[in-house]
Design a protein around this motif. Structure first.
Motif, mmCIF file in Angstrom:
data_model
loop_
_atom_site.group_PDB
_atom_site.id
_atom_site.type_symbol
_atom_site.label_atom_id
_atom_site.label_comp_id
_atom_site.label_asym_id
_atom_site.label_seq_id
_atom_site.Cartn_x
_atom_site.Cartn_y
_atom_site.Cartn_z
ATOM 1 N N ILE A 40 -59.087 -35.696 -14.650
ATOM 2 C CA ILE A 40 -58.625 -34.992 -15.840
ATOM 3 C C ILE A 40 -57.773 -33.801 -15.398
ATOM 4 O O ILE A 40 -58.207 -32.978 -14.592
ATOM 5 N N LEU A 41 -56.582 -33.754 -15.928
ATOM 6 C CA LEU A 41 -55.643 -32.695 -15.557
ATOM 7 C C LEU A 41 -55.270 -31.901 -16.799
ATOM 8 O O LEU A 41 -54.786 -32.479 -17.776
ATOM 9 N N ALA A 42 -55.478 -30.633 -16.775
ATOM 10 C CA ALA A 42 -55.046 -29.805 -17.894
ATOM 11 C C ALA A 42 -54.228 -28.661 -17.331
ATOM 12 O O ALA A 42 -54.756 -27.634 -16.923
ATOM 13 N N ARG A 43 -52.934 -28.894 -17.305
ATOM 14 C CA ARG A 43 -52.041 -27.875 -16.776
ATOM 15 C C ARG A 43 -51.747 -26.833 -17.841
ATOM 16 O O ARG A 43 -51.915 -27.078 -19.022
ATOM 17 N N SER A 44 -51.249 -25.732 -17.369
ATOM 18 C CA SER A 44 -50.677 -24.760 -18.284
ATOM 19 C C SER A 44 -49.313 -24.418 -17.737
ATOM 20 O O SER A 44 -49.108 -24.404 -16.523
ATOM 21 N N GLY A 45 -48.385 -24.174 -18.642
ATOM 22 C CA GLY A 45 -47.045 -23.832 -18.204
ATOM 23 C C GLY A 45 -46.902 -22.366 -17.828
ATOM 24 O O GLY A 45 -45.821 -21.927 -17.418
ATOM 25 N N LEU A 46 -47.970 -21.603 -17.982
ATOM 26 C CA LEU A 46 -47.859 -20.180 -17.661
ATOM 27 C C LEU A 46 -47.603 -20.018 -16.165
ATOM 28 O O LEU A 46 -48.166 -20.728 -15.345
ATOM 29 N N LYS A 47 -46.752 -19.055 -15.856
ATOM 30 C CA LYS A 47 -46.304 -18.900 -14.477
ATOM 31 C C LYS A 47 -47.479 -18.533 -13.568
ATOM 32 O O LYS A 47 -48.247 -17.630 -13.875
ATOM 33 N N GLY A 48 -47.574 -19.255 -12.496
ATOM 34 C CA GLY A 48 -48.614 -18.954 -11.530
ATOM 35 C C GLY A 48 -49.908 -19.706 -11.758
ATOM 36 O O GLY A 48 -50.847 -19.570 -10.980
ATOM 37 N N PHE A 49 -49.964 -20.508 -12.804
ATOM 38 C CA PHE A 49 -51.209 -21.234 -13.093
ATOM 39 C C PHE A 49 -51.498 -22.237 -11.994
ATOM 40 O O PHE A 49 -50.623 -22.983 -11.576
ATOM 41 N N ARG A 50 -52.722 -22.241 -11.532
ATOM 42 C CA ARG A 50 -53.107 -23.173 -10.480
ATOM 43 C C ARG A 50 -53.848 -24.354 -11.087
ATOM 44 O O ARG A 50 -54.732 -24.171 -11.911
ATOM 45 N N VAL A 51 -53.454 -25.517 -10.683
ATOM 46 C CA VAL A 51 -53.961 -26.742 -11.310
ATOM 47 C C VAL A 51 -55.216 -27.228 -10.593
ATOM 48 O O VAL A 51 -55.266 -27.268 -9.366
ATOM 49 N N SER A 52 -56.213 -27.602 -11.351
ATOM 50 C CA SER A 52 -57.387 -28.243 -10.770
ATOM 51 C C SER A 52 -57.475 -29.634 -11.353
ATOM 52 O O SER A 52 -57.082 -29.863 -12.489
ATOM 53 N N GLU A 53 -57.964 -30.561 -10.568
ATOM 54 C CA GLU A 53 -58.152 -31.902 -11.097
ATOM 55 C C GLU A 53 -59.645 -32.184 -11.139
ATOM 56 O O GLU A 53 -60.345 -32.001 -10.145
ATOM 57 N N GLN A 54 -60.125 -32.600 -12.310
ATOM 58 C CA GLN A 54 -61.547 -32.878 -12.451
ATOM 59 C C GLN A 54 -61.765 -34.384 -12.460
ATOM 60 O O GLN A 54 -61.389 -35.070 -13.401
ATOM 61 N N ALA A 77 -65.350 -24.183 -13.051
ATOM 62 C CA ALA A 77 -64.837 -24.896 -11.891
ATOM 63 C C ALA A 77 -63.532 -25.646 -12.135
ATOM 64 O O ALA A 77 -62.790 -25.900 -11.193
ATOM 65 N N TYR A 78 -63.288 -26.058 -13.377
ATOM 66 C CA TYR A 78 -62.116 -26.900 -13.635
ATOM 67 C C TYR A 78 -61.390 -26.440 -14.890
ATOM 68 O O TYR A 78 -61.958 -25.755 -15.744
ATOM 69 N N SER A 79 -60.156 -26.906 -15.002
ATOM 70 C CA SER A 79 -59.372 -26.643 -16.196
ATOM 71 C C SER A 79 -59.618 -27.774 -17.180
ATOM 72 O O SER A 79 -59.425 -28.945 -16.866
ATOM 73 N N VAL A 80 -60.064 -27.408 -18.383
ATOM 74 C CA VAL A 80 -60.519 -28.404 -19.345
ATOM 75 C C VAL A 80 -59.374 -28.896 -20.218
ATOM 76 O O VAL A 80 -58.517 -28.128 -20.643
ATOM 77 N N TYR A 81 -59.393 -30.191 -20.492
ATOM 78 C CA TYR A 81 -58.374 -30.835 -21.319
ATOM 79 C C TYR A 81 -58.746 -30.704 -22.790
ATOM 80 O O TYR A 81 -59.853 -31.065 -23.161
ATOM 81 N N PRO A 82 -57.907 -30.244 -23.695
ATOM 82 C CA PRO A 82 -56.515 -29.872 -23.512
ATOM 83 C C PRO A 82 -56.276 -28.367 -23.381
ATOM 84 O O PRO A 82 -55.135 -27.967 -23.192
#
Ligand SMILES: Cc1cc2nc3c(=O)[nH]c(=O)nc-3n(C[C@H](O)[C@H](O)[C@H](O)COP(=O)(O)OP(=O)(O)OC[C@H]3O[C@@H](n4cnc5c(N)ncnc54)[C@H](O)[C@@H]3O)c2cc1C
Ligand code: FES
Ligand code: FES
Lengths: 375, 778, 272
Positions: free
Chosen positions: B74-88, B312-317
């Motif tokens: 599960i990937l929940a990116r953010s377009g905010l600058k500097g956001f670090r992506v986590s994959e759950q 721990a993770y970035s939640v979708y959405p």
């Protein structure tokens, strides 16, 4: 085993489910009566409330096989009940439900309250409702709905029949002497370490010379034998050990199997036993370290400083800590000390039954389950 | 307005089935051949997963991520600058990152048997030190949650403002460290789903207790690598959500995959222990905040550093940074002051991933801001309400752009304070306080004012760059051949009462009796797309969409009606379920019958699209509505036990035009009691290893009826200029202010003892400890 | 959250019950209100549960000049509702009414509560304060134990695995008796954080106090007359019982005593 029979909403049904299936699941899965909801399955939320022999009860902690002959009524069984009909209308008028998940349990309870409480007193109704949680409505509409129905008049529940069973058994044997209250074995301190583990320190004096006590501590089998419920299955020359411990605490029992190591510093008369284990079917893991140091208190007595540091993970850990550990670790360390003294004197351990698994695991378990069992 | 239309307290049509126990919740769904799953969850907060061993006899009944080939995390990116992506990953792979993280799933005919299997699955995990304290997570030696990250930050934001000059002149400067606790949303029904491959439709059907079926479908499609048309997501009756059902969960991905793998219906129901242990996922904020004011209590500047424990993770959405990054823009709340500086950190820790809970960041923000306002009041020796009156945005300033560029639509914020002061009987409480209680308790009064941006749309969300940006809300509407109306919306109602309120809207526009309108929702197969029910958006967005669709549908009915009445189109109107013209009327039933069954009677230029359509809606100004409220609480604090009794609680609220005042009150009562839980009862504590310390409702205490005072509500109803009926979003508001109001009241009561509480919840133990500590100092 | 597999035995009589309890992994259940949650959480995994609440010998009540004997399986709600005679002039029903929630009280039993020996439960402390006794059926017959001696510690009753609590003897209060009961809970119906019962019955020469929600067994002060004159006298027994380990707990237990005594009309000027 004789088969139990229940009456469910006026219909007789045979209990042909596995014994472990609780009443709520029996109703939902076998009888297809899905009004009865599950919100916690440990008796707190009230979503599963049904009538058992006319009185509200938690169906998640009732078991059909134990209820032979009982009459069960669920919300589905109240379709034609006049008081329930009035309550349903009041619930709608007062907006006493949103998602509706708590509602069946609330209605069962509301009906019981309406029959027992004579005055539409809001504080009383709130107190009576305290065993049914609602996460949506803030209770405002529910309280008003019940007050409205009570205010409009409800036939009182018939007074409870006086108990008239067989008289309780009379005492037939002499009163047992009250067990003597043991003196505390010594000051005990508890602390939580930086890494989250719990540390218990206990100090006691045993009437044997230090050399004898030291020799004793060098034999892991002997030490472990002093811990009720613990047994070693393997001892290696390099200090590695394997063993198991059984703990029992009220209705809880758990068996931990694990491995560890012993080490000693003869110059300092101190040593350590450390280990880690997992509880087979429960998923709880434990790590622990027992350290001891022996100090002379005169030629014939030795002070033993023991400290136990432990950490738990898994289900048994995921319950708030409590101070019950104090009491139990104290009692068990005391038993341990008594057993130690007895063993040193060549007697059998005073208490070897697996009532607990030694101060270490016993207290670990206890400190974590306190809140659920009690506080 | 019509009698059963907008503004009427129409009784709910949802009630009857629920009151008779005939609702259909996900747990009630049972399909032939169904199996159930139980998850093996990580017992440790952080560790390297070396292996999963299941006894031989359970071959084919235990699955891990290794079995789920092709299933993406599960990937929940953010377009905010500097956001670090986590994959759950759906099931943990190389590492476990929070206690309760699913590692394996076990399948059997019943849940009990699945749990039997789970109990025998052994996890080989090398435990690692856990990153539990968000304030220490930046330390160089802090354990790294994601190995390939340079630190433990999802995102850092900075709003720079020139506060130095303002600060230099400030007569009053107050600094506080404030903390909210980690909570579980604890809807009474847990999350759950039933997944089945529907051969007839060649579609995966996922029944799930969700607030956002369409979003779950999109996320699921990405993870499973299926086209979205091959997935149908439907929500049955849902037993409360509050945010917890507003995400795509790994467990849903697992159940869906397994249903396809086994070709059998698969059911998973979250139990309470799973919820408490694995879903303690909201609200944990920490603020270090300084307020500067002049001697009259007028705010000059605010300077804050905020940490949010994002887990721990970035939640979708919604992503991991929604809360913290919002803090930087909403901390000033309803106040007008010139200088603001704020740094925020979305910290990655070994705890369950954060999900926006009712009120989202506002509950923490309001607690921080309102604590500072009261601290300033104490410094300035002013009544706390007076300081609010001096600083709130005034009605004549509306529409108003505040220090962070928020556009407030309208309203009279100070008036909400004045009304609350009158309703709570402020002066009488002060008298009572002076007189002292016969039982020795200490009485205190506290206020909190907030404004809540709700139903914010594209212009706000596109900037976040998250997987979901709300656009147009749509509604499908049609006349059935017998003249009834079907309304279908893509959002989901789980207590919000759409089936009633949206029928009211249809009635308002079409004049048809609400009993002849059916409203369906929460099913991708039946409705237009919607981002779902969240962010206090339904009344505005869904209400607006239903109104728009009904207007267009009504126009078509009017044309046919006019023809039947032989009147001109501009001479007819909808009234009482009929098209009424100068010389008579024709019922909508007849209009529908004519279109479907007697097309020979239709005008030649009839619209061939007929009596059904989908219409979309978005407010012209879609930056959101600003509802606002002042809450006032009176408490009695028992200095011997630390017990707090709520003696009185008042809410003065402006939700604009209320679609159904009874339903709105219900939302406020319910929200306020959740806020009481936040204030006084609820906390998921962790030990230093990241073990959650509550797994039952005996440990995690939710407020009951006896802990809740009768709450009094007053409405102000200033219509929003930007929405269809003037309505504003209010669904979350109730939960925002109680912690601030109640703790302010407690601190008012304890001020003579020199005690000030700055952490939630204000438990008896916390209060007694603070009193003991204060006594030790003196 | 489903229980691990177990068998349920519903014995015909007490002998059969004791025989079943002799089986490996057997546990008694009366109201199931404490055992049930443990089963569902799989913290308790007995092989056999022997359900006893239906046995008539455990459901009866008998009255004597000294007091009333309740069968072990009399429920909290039955006592609350006055379905059984009350020798304590209202004390027992009031304690019963404060336990948990009505739906729990309808099934939970007085004997089960004592056998569970939960430090935070109401009956062990209240009955210890009253000077009540427990009747226990074992291999040799029925023995009688003072409630205060019945718990070794938290969740550790003085009960062998095949023994059963069969009855509880509550003493008869005289007309001049004064009783006070006070407990503090974070949330109504939840387990208490502190609790105290005080009984002064001059005609019988009784002045007792008992404290619950300790970390272990209830603390009983058999002669509380001094503490009633000067609550500071509690310092020594508190220290001995380890109740003073943290300042918050100490405050709460002291408050419990003062308020229980005030409710009994024995101490004045105490806020409630
Ligand atoms: C949500 C909730 C809240 C609660 N709050 C409180 C509270 O505030 N105060 C309070 O006091 N209690 C509280 N309780 C517990 C309740 O009062 C229980 O009913 C009581 O403690 C145990 O009684 P039981 O008959 O249900 O015992 P069971 O659950 O049947 O048994 C408990 C234990 O005792 C043993 N046992 C039972 N009967 C006998 C017997 N006759 N002889 C030998 N052993 C026996 C069992 O083997 C088991 O180990 C609460 C329970 C719940 C579910
Ligand atoms: S489900 Fe039975 S009390 Fe919660
Ligand atoms: S109405 Fe949703 S829990 Fe009560």
């Amino acid at each position: 085993m004789t088969q139990a029979t229940l009456t469910v909403n006026g219909r007789r049904v045979a209990v042909d489910a596995p014994a472990r299936q609780h009443l709520a699941d029996f109703l939902r899965e076998r009888e297809m009566l899905t009004a009865t909801h599950l919100g916690c399955e440990h008796g707190v939320c009230g979503a599963c409330t049904v009538l058992i022999d006319g009185a509200p009860a938690r169906s998640c902690i009732a078991w059909p096989a134990a209820l032979d002959g009982a009459e069960i009524v669920t919300v589905e069984g109240l379709d034609d009940d006049p008081l329930a009909a009035r309550l349903r209308a009041a619930f709608t008028a007062e907006h006493a439900l949103q998602c509706g998940y708590c509602t069946p349990g609330m209605l069962i309870m509301a009906r019981d309250i309406a029959r027992r409480v004579r005055e539409p007193d809001e504080a009383r109704i709130r107190a009576e409702l305290s065993g049914n949680l609602c996460r949506c409505t803030g209770y405002a509409g529910i309280v008003r709905a019940i007050a409205r129905v009570i205010g409009e008049g409800v036939d009182a529940a018939p007074p409870r029949r006086a108990l008239s069973g067989t008289a309780p058994l009379a005492a037939t044997v002499a009163a047992a002497a009250a067990p003597q209250k043991a003196e505390p074995a010594g000051a005990m301190t508890f602390s939580v370490e930086a890494d989250g583990s719990t540390r218990i320190a206990q100090s006691f004096v045993t009437p044997f010379p230090r050399a004898a006590v030291w020799a004793f501590f060098q034999d892991p089998r002997k030490i472990v034998a002093c811990m009720p419920g613990a047994a070693l299955t393997r001892v290696e020359a390099d200090g590695r050990i394997e063993g198991e411990m059984r703990v029992a605490l009220g209705p809880i029992s758990a068996a931990f199997a694990g491995e560890g190591a012993v080490s000693a510093d003869p110059a300092a008369f101190s040593g350590a036993i450390e280990g880690q284990g997992a509880e087979g079917a429960g998923g709880t893991r434990a790590t622990g370290r027992v350290t001891y140091a022996l100090r002379e208190e005169g030629p014939e007595a030795t002070r033993v400083d023991v400290s136990v540091v432990y950490a738990l993970t898994g289900p048994l850990a995921q319950i708030s800590r409590g101070g019950v550990a104090r009491d139990l670790a104290g009692r068990l360390t005391r038993v341990f000390a008594d057993n130690l003294a007895a063993s040193l004197a060549g007697r059998a351990p005073v208490e070897a039954a697996p009532l607990g698994a030694g101060a270490l695991l016993w207290s670990m378990v206890v400190s974590r389950v306190r809140r659920l069992l009690g506080r | 307005m019509r009698p059963k239309g907008v503004g009427a307290s129409v009784p709910r049509r949802e009630d009857d089935r629920l009151l008779r126990g005939r609702g259909r919740f996900v747990g009630d769904i049972r399909m032939a051949g169904q199996v159930e799953i139980a998850f093996v969850r990580s017992p440790v907060a952080h560790g390297r997963l070396r292996g999963v061993r299941a006894p031989e006899r359970f071959a084919g009944r235990v699955f891990t991520q290794a079995d789920m080939t092709g299933v993406k995390g599960i990937l929940a990116r953010s377009g905010l600058k500097g956001f670090r992506v986590s994959e759950q990953p759906a099931l943990a792979t190389d590492k476990v990152r929070f206690a309760g993280e699913p590692v394996a799933m076990c399948v059997a005919e019943t849940r009990a048997e699945a749990e039997d299997i789970a109990a025998e699955v052994a996890l080989d995990i090398e435990a690692l030190p856990a990153n539990v304290d968000m304030l220490r997570a930046a330390a160089p030696d802090a354990p790294r949650v994601h190995d390939d990250w340079p630190d433990n930050l999802f995102l850092e934001t900075f709003v720079d403002g020139d506060i130095e000059r303002a600060a230099a002149d400030a007569a009053i400067r107050v600094t506080r460290k404030l903390r909210t606790s980690r909570q579980c949303m604890a809807p009474l029904e847990g999350k759950g789903c039933v997944a089945v491959w529907d051969r007839h439709m060649e579609q995966l059907l996922l029944w799930t207790s969700t607030q956002m079926p369409h979003i779950v479908r999109s996320g699921l499609a990405e993870c499973l690598g299926l086209e979205e048309r091959r997935i149908r997501v439907a929500a049955p009756d849902v037993g409360g959500g509050f945010g917890w059902k507003g995400l795509l969960q790994p467990e849903e991905v697992c159940a869906a995959w397994l249903a396809m793998k086994l070709d059998r219906p698969v059911k998973w129901l979250e139990d309470r222990r799973e919820h408490l242990v694995a879903a303690a996922n909201c609200r944990e904020h920490h603020y270090e905040i300084t307020g500067y004011a002049d001697a009259e209590g007028r705010l000059l500047a605010l300077d804050a550093v905020a940490h949010v424990d994002a887990g721990a993770y970035s939640v979708y959405p919604f992503s991991a940074c929604l809360e913290a990054a919002q803090v930087g823009s909403i901390l000033p709340g309803p106040y007008d002051f010139p200088a603001f500086r704020c740094r925020t950190y979305s910290v990655c820790t070994n705890k369950p991933p954060i999900v926006p809970y009712r009120g989202v960041a506002r509950t923490g923000v309001c607690f921080a801001m309102e604590s500072i306002i009261d601290a300033i009041a104490r410094e300035a020796r002013l009544e706390p309400y007076e300081v609010r009156l001096r600083n709130l945005v005034r009605p004549e300033q509306m529409p108003f752009r505040n220090v962070t560029g928020k556009d407030f639509d309208m309203g009279d914020y100070p008036e909400s304070v004045r009304r609350a002061v009158a309703m709570i009987g402020h002066d009488a409480v002060r008298e009572r306080q002076k007189a002292g209680e016969p039982d020795g308790r200490r009485v205190g009064i506290g206020y909190a004012t907030y404004c809540e941006q709700g139903a914010h749309g594209t212009s706000v969300y596109h900037g976040w760059g998250i997987p979901m940006v709300p656009g147009f809300e749509q509604c499908f509407a049609r006349f059935t051949p017998d003249g009834g109306v079907e309304i279908r919306v893509g959002a989901q109602s789980h207590g919000q009462s759409f089936e009633t309120t949206m029928a009211q809207v249809a009635h308002e526009i079409l004049s048809i009796d609400p009993d002849r309108v059916s409203v369906s929702h929460g099913d991708t197969a039946l409705s237009p797309y919607s981002t779902g029910t969240w962010g206090s958006r339904s009344a505005v967005m869904v209400g607006g969409a239903v109104a728009t669709a009904c207007e267009k549908l009504g126009a078509r009915a009017l044309r046919i009606g006019a023809h039947l009445l032989q009147a001109k189109p501009d001479e007819v109107r909808l009234e009482g379920g009929a098209v009424v013209g100068p010389g008579g009327s024709v019922s909508l039933d007849e209009v529908a019958r004519t279109f479907y069954r007697r097309p020979q009677n239709l005008p030649a230029d009839v619209d061939p699209d007929g009596l059904e359509l989908t219409a979309g809606y978005r407010p012209v100004v879609d930056t959101g509505t600003f509802s606002y409220a002042t809450h006032a609480a009176v408490v009695a604090v028992d200095g011997e036990t630390g017990g707090v009794e709520l003696l009185d609680y008042v809410v003065v609220e402006d939700g604009g035009v209320l679609l159904n005042p009874m339903v709105v009150d219900g939302q406020i009562y319910g929200g306020a009691v959740q806020g009481i839980g936040t204030a006084l009862y609820e906390a998921m504590r962790y030990d230093a290893n990241g073990q959650p310390l509550a797994s039952t409702l005996a440990d995690y205490t939710l407020p009951g009826a006896a802990e809740t005072p009768p709450i009094r509500i007053a409405h102000m109803e200033t219509p929003s200029p930007n929405t269809r009926f003037g309505q504003k979003g209010i669904g979350e508001g109730g939960a925002i202010a109680p912690p601030a109001a109640i703790v302010n009241a407690i601190n008012d009561a304890l001020a003579p003892l020199g005690v000030e509480i700055g952490a939630l919840p204000a438990t008896p133990h916390a209060i007694l400890s603070a009193i003991a500590a204060a006594e030790a100092v003196r | 959250m489903k229980a691990a597999a177990f068998e349920i035995v519903r014995p015909r009589d007490l002998d059969a019950a004791r025989a079943a309890l002799g089986r490996e992994g057997a546990k008694a259940a009366a109201g199931w209100q404490s055992l049930g949650p443990m089963l569902n959480l799989r913290l308790a995994r007995p092989a056999v549960v022997v359900s006893i609440a239906h046995l008539p010998e455990l459901r009866g009540v008998s009255e004597t000049p000294e007091g009333v004997v309740y069968g072990a399986c009399v429920t909290h709600a039955e006592i609350e509702d006055g379905a059984a005679p009350d020798p304590t002039r209202g004390a027992l029903p009031a304690v019963a009414a404060g336990i948990a929630y009505r739906a729990v009280r309808n099934r939970g039993t007085i004997g089960g509560s004592l056998a569970h020996a939960d430090p935070a439960a109401d009956w062990p402390t209240a009955l210890a304060a009253m000077g009540a006794h427990v009747r226990v059926l074992g291999a040799d017959g029925v023995r009688r134990v003072a409630v205060e001696d019945f718990a070794h510690g938290a969740f550790a009753p003085a009960l062998a695995p095949d023994e059963l609590v069969v009855g509880v003897e509550a003493p008869r209060f005289s007309a001049s008796a004064r009783w006070g009961w006070w407990k503090f809970c974070r949330k109504l119906g939840e387990y208490a954080e502190a609790m105290c019962g005080v009984l002064v019955d001059p005609d019988r020469g009784v002045a007792r106090a008992a404290f619950g929600a300790t970390d272990g067994r209830p603390l009983v002060i058999a002669d509380a007359s001094e503490a009633l004159r000067d609550p500071d006298a509690l310092a020594a027994p508190f220290a001995a019982a380890g109740l003073d380990h943290d300042p918050v707990a100490r405050r709460l237990h002291r408050a419990a005593f003062r308020r229980a005594a005030a409710r009994a009309g024995l101490l004045e000027d105490v806020p409630t």
